[in-house]
Motif scaffolding. Sequence first.
Motif, mmCIF file in Angstrom:
data_model
loop_
_atom_site.group_PDB
_atom_site.id
_atom_site.type_symbol
_atom_site.label_atom_id
_atom_site.label_comp_id
_atom_site.label_asym_id
_atom_site.label_seq_id
_atom_site.Cartn_x
_atom_site.Cartn_y
_atom_site.Cartn_z
ATOM 1 N N ILE A 1 0.707 -1.127 0.039
ATOM 2 C CA ILE A 1 0.053 0.061 -0.308
ATOM 3 C C ILE A 1 0.811 1.143 -0.105
ATOM 4 N N LEU B 1 1.038 5.127 0.838
ATOM 5 C CA LEU B 1 0.513 6.141 1.730
ATOM 6 C C LEU B 1 0.808 7.595 1.337
ATOM 7 N N LYS C 1 -1.393 9.742 9.385
ATOM 8 C CA LYS C 1 -1.136 8.941 8.567
ATOM 9 C C LYS C 1 0.033 7.877 8.966
ATOM 10 N N VAL D 1 -1.341 5.203 10.662
ATOM 11 C CA VAL D 1 -2.011 4.435 9.784
ATOM 12 C C VAL D 1 -0.956 3.296 9.412
ATOM 13 N N GLU D 2 0.194 3.915 9.015
ATOM 14 C CA GLU D 2 1.398 3.206 8.610
ATOM 15 C C GLU D 2 1.987 2.138 9.352
ATOM 16 N N LEU E 1 -1.022 -0.883 9.857
ATOM 17 C CA LEU E 1 -0.975 -1.661 8.647
ATOM 18 C C LEU E 1 0.305 -2.467 8.502
ATOM 19 N N GLY F 1 -3.486 4.836 0.025
ATOM 20 C CA GLY F 1 -4.025 5.315 1.062
ATOM 21 C C GLY F 1 -3.855 6.846 1.044
ATOM 22 N N SER G 1 -4.417 10.614 3.064
ATOM 23 C CA SER G 1 -4.652 11.400 4.260
ATOM 24 C C SER G 1 -4.874 12.966 4.060
ATOM 25 N N LEU H 1 -8.006 4.111 -0.191
ATOM 26 C CA LEU H 1 -8.498 4.291 1.279
ATOM 27 C C LEU H 1 -8.233 5.872 1.403
ATOM 28 N N TYR I 1 -13.875 5.252 3.015
ATOM 29 C CA TYR I 1 -13.463 6.042 4.141
ATOM 30 C C TYR I 1 -13.340 5.145 5.321
ATOM 31 N N GLY J 1 -9.353 1.628 9.180
ATOM 32 C CA GLY J 1 -8.355 1.583 7.836
ATOM 33 C C GLY J 1 -7.898 0.182 7.694
ATOM 34 N N ALA K 1 -8.817 -2.094 4.663
ATOM 35 C CA ALA K 1 -7.816 -2.693 3.837
ATOM 36 C C ALA K 1 -7.848 -4.225 3.629
#
Length: 213
Positions: free
Chosen positions: A90, A92, A104, A107-108, A111, A143, A145, A172, A197, A204, A208
């Motif tokens: 993914i 980002l 963000k 999220v990293e 994931l 993804g 943000s 995403l 969303y 998230g 995913a």
Amino acid sequence: LPLEERLARYVVEGSKDGLFPDLEEALKKNDPLDIINGPLMKGMDEVGRLFNDNQLIVAEVLQSAEVMKASVAFLKPYMEQKSTETKGKILLATVKGDVHDIGKNLVEIILSNNGYEVINLGIKVPPEQLIEACRRERPHMVGLSGLLVKSAQQMVLTAQDMKEADLDLPILVGGAALTRKFTHNRIASQYDGPVVYAKDAMNGLELANRLQN
Ligand code: B1M
């Protein structure tokens, strides 16, 4: 002050004095992500409110962001590493014009702790750069943000440009100024692939996973 309030205060005051021992203390009873989503996020919301009321200046908000980043970095090794198999790749990015990256980066972490290979393109990423990275990296998903109201609009433009570049991989999106309705009506309507969303980083991950299956 009780521990939870102290944790929120470090963020509001932009001070790291005593932060790490208190985070360690909090880890005895709480999951690291709950510490982030609970007291630390509460502090960040207060910062946003004070900033909105002109009671904080940008330099002070930056200090608060530093405390949040240092906390997340401290808590990162304690977050559960759930999967070792690779689920997908993914890309980002925080969209063009926007520098907010704490969400963000969270999220990293989530994931990548859960089996995704994440390529983090950073902040203020223009559509051209994203499209070029899609061609180079061949990710399964993108993804995006963005926290500013104008970033929601920038996501519309990004989706349009991606479509024009013949891309239809899933997107995403997440960030405070977005809603599911805006995502559906304004972003997804401009794009050929799925656009979903996420209200927070865990959501998230769920989305995913769903998009990969
Ligand atoms: Co700015 N800022 N800021 N800021 N800042 C906001 C967003 C604001 C709401 C504050 C306010 O006025 N109340 C406001 C936006 C107004 C608007 O457009 N609606 C604002 C403003 C105005 C600005 C400037 C314009 C200020 C100025 O210069 N005059 C400027 C913009 C610069 C730019 O981008 N071009 C600016 C600058 C900054 C700092 C640099 C000082 C700093 C950012 C530092 C950094 O990120 N490295 C900063 C901060 C810290 C904030 C607040 C206080 C906190 C943001 C944050 O980190 N939250 C913020 C107010 C607020 O949100 N309460 C504010 C914690 C983080 C974990 O949450 O990023 O929302 P968040 O991520 C969440 C979800 O949104 C979601 O998951 C996370 C939770 O799990 N999520 C995703 C996010 N991305 C996702 C992607 C996904 C999935 C989920 O999938 C891909």
